[in-house]
Design an enzyme around this catalytic site. Structure first.
Site, PDB file in Angstrom:
ATOM      1  N   HIS A   1      -3.736   2.216   8.560  1.00 39.27           N
ATOM      2  CA  HIS A   1      -3.285   2.257   9.948  1.00 39.27           C
ATOM      3  C   HIS A   1      -2.421   3.485  10.187  1.00 39.27           C
ATOM      4  O   HIS A   1      -1.744   3.958   9.282  1.00 39.27           O
ATOM      5  CB  HIS A   1      -2.490   0.991  10.268  1.00 39.27           C
TER       6      HIS A   1
ATOM      7  N   GLU B   1       4.308  -9.547   4.942  1.00 37.28           N
ATOM      8  CA  GLU B   1       3.800  -9.066   6.218  1.00 37.28           C
ATOM      9  C   GLU B   1       2.325  -9.302   6.495  1.00 37.28           C
ATOM     10  O   GLU B   1       1.813  -8.795   7.488  1.00 37.28           O
ATOM     11  CB  GLU B   1       4.103  -7.576   6.366  1.00 37.28           C
TER      12      GLU B   1
ATOM     13  N   CYS C   1      -6.104  -2.027  13.367  1.00 37.08           N
ATOM     14  CA  CYS C   1      -7.518  -2.114  12.961  1.00 37.08           C
ATOM     15  C   CYS C   1      -8.442  -1.447  13.969  1.00 37.08           C
ATOM     16  O   CYS C   1      -9.469  -0.884  13.593  1.00 37.08           O
ATOM     17  CB  CYS C   1      -7.920  -3.571  12.763  1.00 37.08           C
TER      18      CYS C   1
ATOM     19  N   ASP D   1       3.283  -7.614   0.449  1.00 34.25           N
ATOM     20  CA  ASP D   1       2.120  -7.474   1.324  1.00 34.25           C
ATOM     21  C   ASP D   1       0.946  -8.139   0.620  1.00 34.25           C
ATOM     22  O   ASP D   1       0.363  -7.577  -0.302  1.00 34.25           O
ATOM     23  CB  ASP D   1       1.845  -5.985   1.553  1.00 34.25           C
TER      24      ASP D   1
ATOM     25  N   SER E   1      -5.697   1.649  -2.236  1.00 29.06           N
ATOM     26  CA  SER E   1      -4.994   2.013  -1.000  1.00 29.06           C
ATOM     27  C   SER E   1      -3.945   3.098  -1.170  1.00 29.06           C
ATOM     28  O   SER E   1      -3.417   3.601  -0.177  1.00 29.06           O
ATOM     29  CB  SER E   1      -4.353   0.766  -0.399  1.00 29.06           C
TER      30      SER E   1
ATOM     31  N   ASN F   1       4.843 -11.201   9.289  1.00 30.22           N
ATOM     32  CA  ASN F   1       3.516 -11.113   9.909  1.00 30.22           C
ATOM     33  C   ASN F   1       3.514 -11.701  11.309  1.00 30.22           C
ATOM     34  O   ASN F   1       2.842 -11.193  12.202  1.00 30.22           O
ATOM     35  CB  ASN F   1       2.489 -11.861   9.069  1.00 30.22           C
TER      36      ASN F   1
ATOM     37  N   HIS G   1      -7.508  -9.004   3.844  1.00 28.16           N
ATOM     38  CA  HIS G   1      -6.644  -8.588   2.737  1.00 28.16           C
ATOM     39  C   HIS G   1      -7.340  -8.637   1.373  1.00 28.16           C
ATOM     40  O   HIS G   1      -7.223  -7.711   0.581  1.00 28.16           O
ATOM     41  CB  HIS G   1      -5.369  -9.420   2.700  1.00 28.16           C
TER      42      HIS G   1
ATOM     43  N   ASP H   1      -0.022  -4.284  14.665  1.00 26.71           N
ATOM     44  CA  ASP H   1      -0.608  -3.787  13.427  1.00 26.71           C
ATOM     45  C   ASP H   1      -2.023  -4.373  13.244  1.00 26.71           C
ATOM     46  O   ASP H   1      -3.014  -3.637  13.113  1.00 26.71           O
ATOM     47  CB  ASP H   1       0.349  -4.223  12.312  1.00 26.71           C
ATOM     48  N   ASN H   2      -2.127  -5.694  13.269  1.00 29.17           N
ATOM     49  CA  ASN H   2      -3.410  -6.342  13.015  1.00 29.17           C
ATOM     50  C   ASN H   2      -4.456  -5.956  14.060  1.00 29.17           C
ATOM     51  O   ASN H   2      -5.619  -5.725  13.745  1.00 29.17           O
ATOM     52  CB  ASN H   2      -3.247  -7.866  12.996  1.00 29.17           C
TER      53      ASN H   2
ATOM     54  N   SER I   1       1.566  -0.420  -5.354  1.00 27.99           N
ATOM     55  CA  SER I   1       0.661  -0.686  -4.248  1.00 27.99           C
ATOM     56  C   SER I   1       0.154  -2.123  -4.367  1.00 27.99           C
ATOM     57  O   SER I   1       0.264  -2.741  -5.430  1.00 27.99           O
ATOM     58  CB  SER I   1      -0.511   0.296  -4.284  1.00 27.99           C
TER      59      SER I   1
ATOM     60  N   HIS J   1       0.812  -1.221   0.000  1.00 28.08           N
ATOM     61  CA  HIS J   1       0.000   0.000   0.000  1.00 28.08           C
ATOM     62  C   HIS J   1       0.847   1.275   0.000  1.00 28.08           C
ATOM     63  O   HIS J   1       1.546   1.552   0.968  1.00 28.08           O
ATOM     64  CB  HIS J   1      -0.913   0.022   1.225  1.00 28.08           C
TER      65      HIS J   1
ATOM     66  N   GLN K   1      10.063  -5.251   8.733  1.00 27.59           N
ATOM     67  CA  GLN K   1      10.380  -5.402   7.313  1.00 27.59           C
ATOM     68  C   GLN K   1      11.842  -5.017   7.052  1.00 27.59           C
ATOM     69  O   GLN K   1      12.581  -5.728   6.372  1.00 27.59           O
ATOM     70  CB  GLN K   1       9.449  -4.522   6.463  1.00 27.59           C
TER      71      GLN K   1
ATOM     72  N   SER L   1       5.531  -2.565  12.339  1.00 30.34           N
ATOM     73  CA  SER L   1       5.520  -3.528  11.236  1.00 30.34           C
ATOM     74  C   SER L   1       6.689  -3.297  10.304  1.00 30.34           C
ATOM     75  O   SER L   1       7.399  -4.232   9.918  1.00 30.34           O
ATOM     76  CB  SER L   1       4.212  -3.390  10.443  1.00 30.34           C
TER      77      SER L   1
ATOM     78  N   LYS M   1       4.418  -7.342  14.954  1.00 28.81           N
ATOM     79  CA  LYS M   1       3.579  -7.080  13.800  1.00 28.81           C
ATOM     80  C   LYS M   1       2.148  -7.557  14.092  1.00 28.81           C
ATOM     81  O   LYS M   1       1.238  -6.753  14.270  1.00 28.81           O
ATOM     82  CB  LYS M   1       4.145  -7.779  12.540  1.00 28.81           C
TER      83      LYS M   1
END
Lengths: 485, 485, 485, 485
Positions: B404, B205, B244, B139, B90, B230, B350, B239-240, B85, B62, B416, B412, B235
């Site tokens: 995010h 990820e 969210c 991603d 996104s 991930n 996703h 992140d998740n 992307s 993204h 990476q 995250s 992460k």
């Protein structure tokens, strides 16, 4: 100022940003109608009898999608309407366009100058030679203020021949008000007298506007009856609280995309608005700190696990600072200079004097970097640290996002409609004097009841025995006037 | 398709919406840097030694402001970068513009068609005659997929002379993939073989992309080493979950302005993403219901006071429905037909196959009314009820909002960067085989540690006696591999 | 020590506080059965085949009402059982009485001395001349420890003729252990060897006990197979988290009646137990602060709005302090001296060495005032400030309240039953070596599934297509081993 | 009834369970003093001037540790005190013992019969031949009721010679009241007249008691001035809300040890008490459902994500049911018959008629199994399902636990002390008529202010300019009378 009023093909006046956004506005208005059961119920209940037949209503209230549904409820009940926004940043231009095209005279756009703002206010109050409106729907009291100041100036002029002098005040905005009145006086020295004579009353929905009204009542200067809609439970305990709980993070996210979790957030003031803001920030994972003057509200914050400190204690630690006090001079430029780099400073109280924008703007060497409209980074020359100020210190939820969501505004606006109906029904009966009134509890309960079905709620019915036991009618009202909810 | 690559004055290729937005993008990138301490720490620690000197990195991720800070961290460490992307909606166009102008080749804009999307992916992988990139930042795994499918087709072609046949599949998107590969094959029958031969590895990820990698590992078809970013704790559990929790309500608010309080919200799936969504909706005052296949996750929901039911049980009551499963065929058109008028349907997993968009689009007589980009109302002809679908069933937080926030993406993306550094450092050493790896716990803990200072945290230090008592080194890692946090 | 074992009319041995409380215990056991669907399902599924026929099981686990349901599940499946508590304060005397009268040999009462405690442990392990038990259900590992220390001493004695010397250690409790072993050695120099030879295995359910087992496995000294029940998801993510969220405030309230709202509460450690404690305190309106050594857990706390500081930073501000670390020497007497008057200090980790009770007890001039059992105020002579210590530094939820509630213990104990069944079924097959094992995921999911019906949950079923798409069997298990929930 | 009053060595009368518990009571009283800063501040401010010199005060209020601190505040200010509890289960016997031994005449023990209860009330009102008390501290209004009924009966007797007839009523409790009055009449036909003539006034602290007072005021039958302490903000918005948030789960846990997480909990009524209960249950992980008659309170519940349904809708699903309405006949025996096995039924409203205990007790064939005092399982003969009723339908937080914690009771009781001081200071001035009054806001704010320091809060001070801007004095009060907090 050379603003030109435009006209629809049917001859209705307006001035909006872009009338071609009317279709987009209409689509969002239709969505909002589904979320505003109180207003739609008013249309169903009162529409057939056209109770506002003949009534001219002026509104000074954020020209949003939700307000569009309010306006079209008033027109559905027979009223003729002229409207302006009560904040230079709060208009949603597609809402204004749809209303201007389809329903009422609108003078409002997002990003007015202060001069344009007051021009719009005057346009909304100007119903032609017959005087002003019959009724005012007010938010913050600017329409009411203009009439009161106008009448005062006309009286002075009648007595002494003296015109108001804009240079007599330091306040830039009040200079504009005086200029408008002065120019009006020259054209018609009884303009505002005619307005107040015609006016049946005003309904006002903010803490700030209501405070002004009570001050005028106390001073004996209130010129017409007023209904305090703000203190309906279904307004102050819903719009102020749950509305802000929704729209504060919305504004923060749209303006800055900042992660709220983990941040130190300072909420100045723990009234209904502050409670909503603090709840939202806490739930999003911020560490919230409250500042308060009132020991009772302070103790409430403590019971929710929120420390109460002074701004001085926390100003260097805060990542996000929000003013909600309704008072002035809360966050001063000296506070701002001590803040962390990129601390976010914003206001969700009615007026923009909670944050010392004047002090900031005039700070020697300060540099303003506009990230995007309503999001500015101000860099101090000595430290090279910047702070991020939202909506130039004005209502950030309306300036940076779209204000409160439809459902909660349906509660507030249903109170407005009921108040307007009441004032209009009782015109000439003498029921309402030049005082400030609140709506009776049974109407407050009715507003709430109109919003339950949409959320799938079922009420329990009292038996006559139970009603007798607690000394209330089976159908309500259920609580004494002093009940706090 | 006749898309034209553009070039900067320095000759760097790009294709973005509007290069003139680069200044705006740069301002927001600078704000984001302050919120991304992990990435900035990587620049400080590794920048001087230029570890990526000579490395060509392709990213399919993204193209947001946060990703811009990632890209410029890679370039600050010496890499050359090409980027696309991984989702048609996104991209933040100002971020793409700033990077294209200043730092790397970017092929991305908000609102690509699927054909444009895969054109961009191919451009990002095309480093000219020398083959593809050295490293991939992935991603969702589309860049990895394209290479694997390309190699497969080339092998088939080498063996049988048969070109891939787009008409062999029903899947519209896979038809495009096959077309691209077919056209590439004609130009160079070893194009993807050269890519995979050059490739040192990929870091991936998302839960979805990682699942694909493990499937290929199990099938023995994985063509190069992969690091599963991930499943770094820093992460997936940040992140998740917290990402969210932030961006789901943000997307809902920007797309619909709907009041969340009081609504019935159904979250399909209670993994990390579902937990974040459910928490956000609950805190905003919705009544949340979860659907789950896994009894352990279901029991977790119950312990948080959230009922677990099937979609069939609740589909007629729901106001808001969110898919978070990573599976397909979750909300079907038959569900949608039964929903309330103006029920909001969206996906934050996703891929866009969680919601049966195909069934909806092809439903006889269905009418699509676009309220605004990424917000459509679909009206069923028989009932005249409409549902509101966000981002055409794609990731709603990126389609309708900005994804995010920076701080959590810093966690995250620091993973990476560390994964890319590890792959590059170990190229040629044989340490990494054609398998899927996770980062060692001490690096995971390091990522977390880099983010504590920004939030004012202070860690406690173990004494040597305490460390011995619990059998860990004083400096960590502190937990066994199976620890769940 | 001259404790006398008593016998029921049927000849079963026991030693409890008051056998006449058996009826009261039985009533509460019956209530608990309704709340423990996992255990009752085991009775229904396995009872008829009597899989434990012939098995002798020793348990060392808090002798509560919930444990009574566990014991009677084991006996319902055919086992013979002897039991002791694993904490001097955790026994519920009416539960012990009911079990002693009706089902198994129990040696346990609330408020044992340390000498009595180890006497009880030895009694529970003593199955007469044929050696010890076939299986051990352990909590904290004291039964396992005694056998390992016994075997070590017997080996030393066999080699050198040297008896263990209690005076060789400063640790008062370990002196008792050595005394017991020494006395046993004199009677039978192969007592513990016989035990370990007979033993099929142990299942252990605490973080602390499991840590000991892994240490022994690493050192190669583990004498029999062990199943780590603690790291079943349905144990550690439920019992440790939701159990403590329930029982921490319960213990605080019963012990002190203190208002939690408004207080500053410090939670040392943010693992599963700490997360549960912090959540409970926050929800009750405390301002929670966490101390942590692990940056990942620290970052989790921050994302929930909880500051992470060191104990030194906050010790003078805290009203309530809880240790949850599983480590030693967390709150030292020097911390306690600095605390506010009537600060509450307590531990919810397995062992009592998190709080420096020795330092407190031996502090010159300190005065202990017992408010009621398990609630002591310790007054420092210099400051005259007192602190309130719960359960003498031992598990406060079991010492001051009744421990975790039945429902969550049903999850933990169903894992215990399944682990015991597995060990017993595989005795002699060599499947389990002298190592530590966790239960396979499908059994973990089964435990969860057994608890859904009671809470009215309905699971969604995967279609075969969906199962294939995410590469799992339709019936599960649904997650990879490394999944963190 | 042949209860014997006992006397201390100093001649003070009392009747308690066990005077030997006085030391234990004293220790807990000393702990409570630290948690009750408002009361201790009253002692410091007013103690030296002994304002209650000569005042005889009767209290009818749960005889707990917190009340002990209240009583000793009254005596520290010079009053002579006699006390009874206002609930048969709410006395803490060690608190009663300590007060009886050290400070005041107490007639109260946990587990009184109704006859004993009214005997205690009469004892507390009996100050010997000079008439009754000067002041009453009331909770629920039973002391006030007895005097009003007594006076009514005496008037009837004086007019007609007719004695009250206990058999004239079905209500078992009212029969006892009439019997007491009848017996008193025979001894002294002016007993209650003398009482009311002497009485300066009453301060009442419950919603229920206040409702009775307003009913009497409306009917013109109120015999003496009353101060409504319940509607001080620092009472109703703290004690009722935060007190219940604390003590409801405390009562549930002590009585049943049931896990709240995952359960379906129904809260009947969403006033301040219901709000506190619902918040506690929700935070503990229950799925909460509210029943309401008032649409405004219902809408508040919905905004917090709590569904509003009728009891009939949910009675078969509920695991826990709590009545908080202040009304009667809420949960009837027909509801109870439909409940799940082991559903928990309890009341936290003032009176026990919210739950149909009479219907339950007289249900044909019903079986009562007392698990432990205040926890009964009632089994219906036809279904063999049982429900668990707490505290026989009386206030479960006081019956099954220890009531509200000290800190919040300090707020309530400081209002009581201030109200008593005000009544006593103004005796004879005519300031207070036979009406119901609330305390002025500045005293309410003072009560709050006295509780801030203990929690480390710092208030912000208004500048004179700010105070003028919002039209309040710098020192407060800060809010209009109608403000809802």
């Amino acid at each position: 100022m050379s603003l030109l009023v435009e006209k629809t093909s049917s001859g209705r006046e307006y001035k909006v940003k872009d009338i071609s956004q009317a279709d987009f506005g209409r689509l969002e208005i239709e969505l909002a109608e589904v979320e505003m059961p109180g207003l739609m119920a008013c249309r169903a209940e009162f529409g057939p009898s056209q109770p506002f037949k003949g009534a001219k209503i002026t509104g000074s209230l954020h020209m949003t999608i939700q307000t569009a549904v309010l306006i079209e409820t008033l027109t559905a009940l027979g009223a003729e309407v002229r409207w302006c926004s009560c904040n230079i940043f709060s208009t949603q231009d597609h809402a204004a366009a749809a209303i201007a095209r389809d329903s009422a005279s609108v003078f409002a756009w997002k990003g007015e100058t202060l001069q344009e703002y007051w021009w719009c206010t005057e346009r909304a109050l100007d119903w032609g030679p017959g005087g002003g409106p019959d009724l005012i729907v007010d938010d913050g009291g600017d329409a009411t203020l203009l009439i009161h100041e106008g009448v005062k100036a006309e009286e002075e002029y009648a007595k002494t021949g003296k015109l108001p002098d804009p240079s007599s005040t330091d306040n830039a905005e009040f200079q504009i008000v005086l200029t408008i009145i002065r120019d009006g006086l020259k054209a018609d020295p009884m303009k505002y007298h005619k307005m107040k004579d015609r006016l049946v009353g005003v309904s006002e929905e903010t803490t700030t506007g209501v405070k002004r009204l009570y001050q005028m009542q106390a001073a004996g200067t209130l010129l017409f009856p007023a209904i305090n809609v703000n203190d309906s439970v279904t307004k102050s305990k819903f719009d102020n609280l749950y509305g802000c709980r929704h729209s504060l993070p919305d504004g923060l996210m749209r303006a800055t995309d900042v992660m709220i979790a983990g941040k130190v957030a300072v909420v100045c003031g723990y009234g209904d608005v502050g409670k909503g803001c603090a709840a939202a920030l806490k739930q999003a994972g911020a560490r919230v700190i409250v500042t308060e003057i009132d020991p009772i509200c302070a103790l409430q914050a403590l019971m929710e696990g929120i420390p109460v400190l002074t701004l001085e204690d926390v100003v260097t630690d805060a990542d996000i600072l929000v003013t909600t006090t309704g008072n002035k001079d809360i966050i001063m430029v000296d506070h701002m200079r001590k803040m962390k780099n990129n601390a976010i400073v914003c206001n969700i109280g009615h007026f923009d004097n909670e944050i010392d924008m004047h002090g900031l703007e005039t700070f020697p060497g300060v540099k303003r970097i506009t990230i995007k409209p309503q999001t500015d980074r101000w860099v101090f020359p000595d430290t090279n640290r910047g702070i991020i100020v939202l909506a130039e210190g004005r209502l950030m939820n309306l300036g940076c996002a779209t204000g409160h969501p439809s459902f909660v505004m349906s509660c507030s606006f249903t109170n407005q409609v009921i108040a307007q109906l009441e004032l209009w029904k009782e015109k000439g009966t003498g029921k309402y004097e030049k005082k400030v009134y609140v709506l009776p509890k049974h109407l407050d309960e009715k507003v709430a009841a109109l919003h339950l079905g949409k959320l799938g709620a079922k009420l329990t019915k009292l038996t006559p025995e139970q009603a007798a036991y607690i000394s209330v009618p089976v159908e309500g009202p259920y609580k004494p006037a002093h009940y706090r909810y």
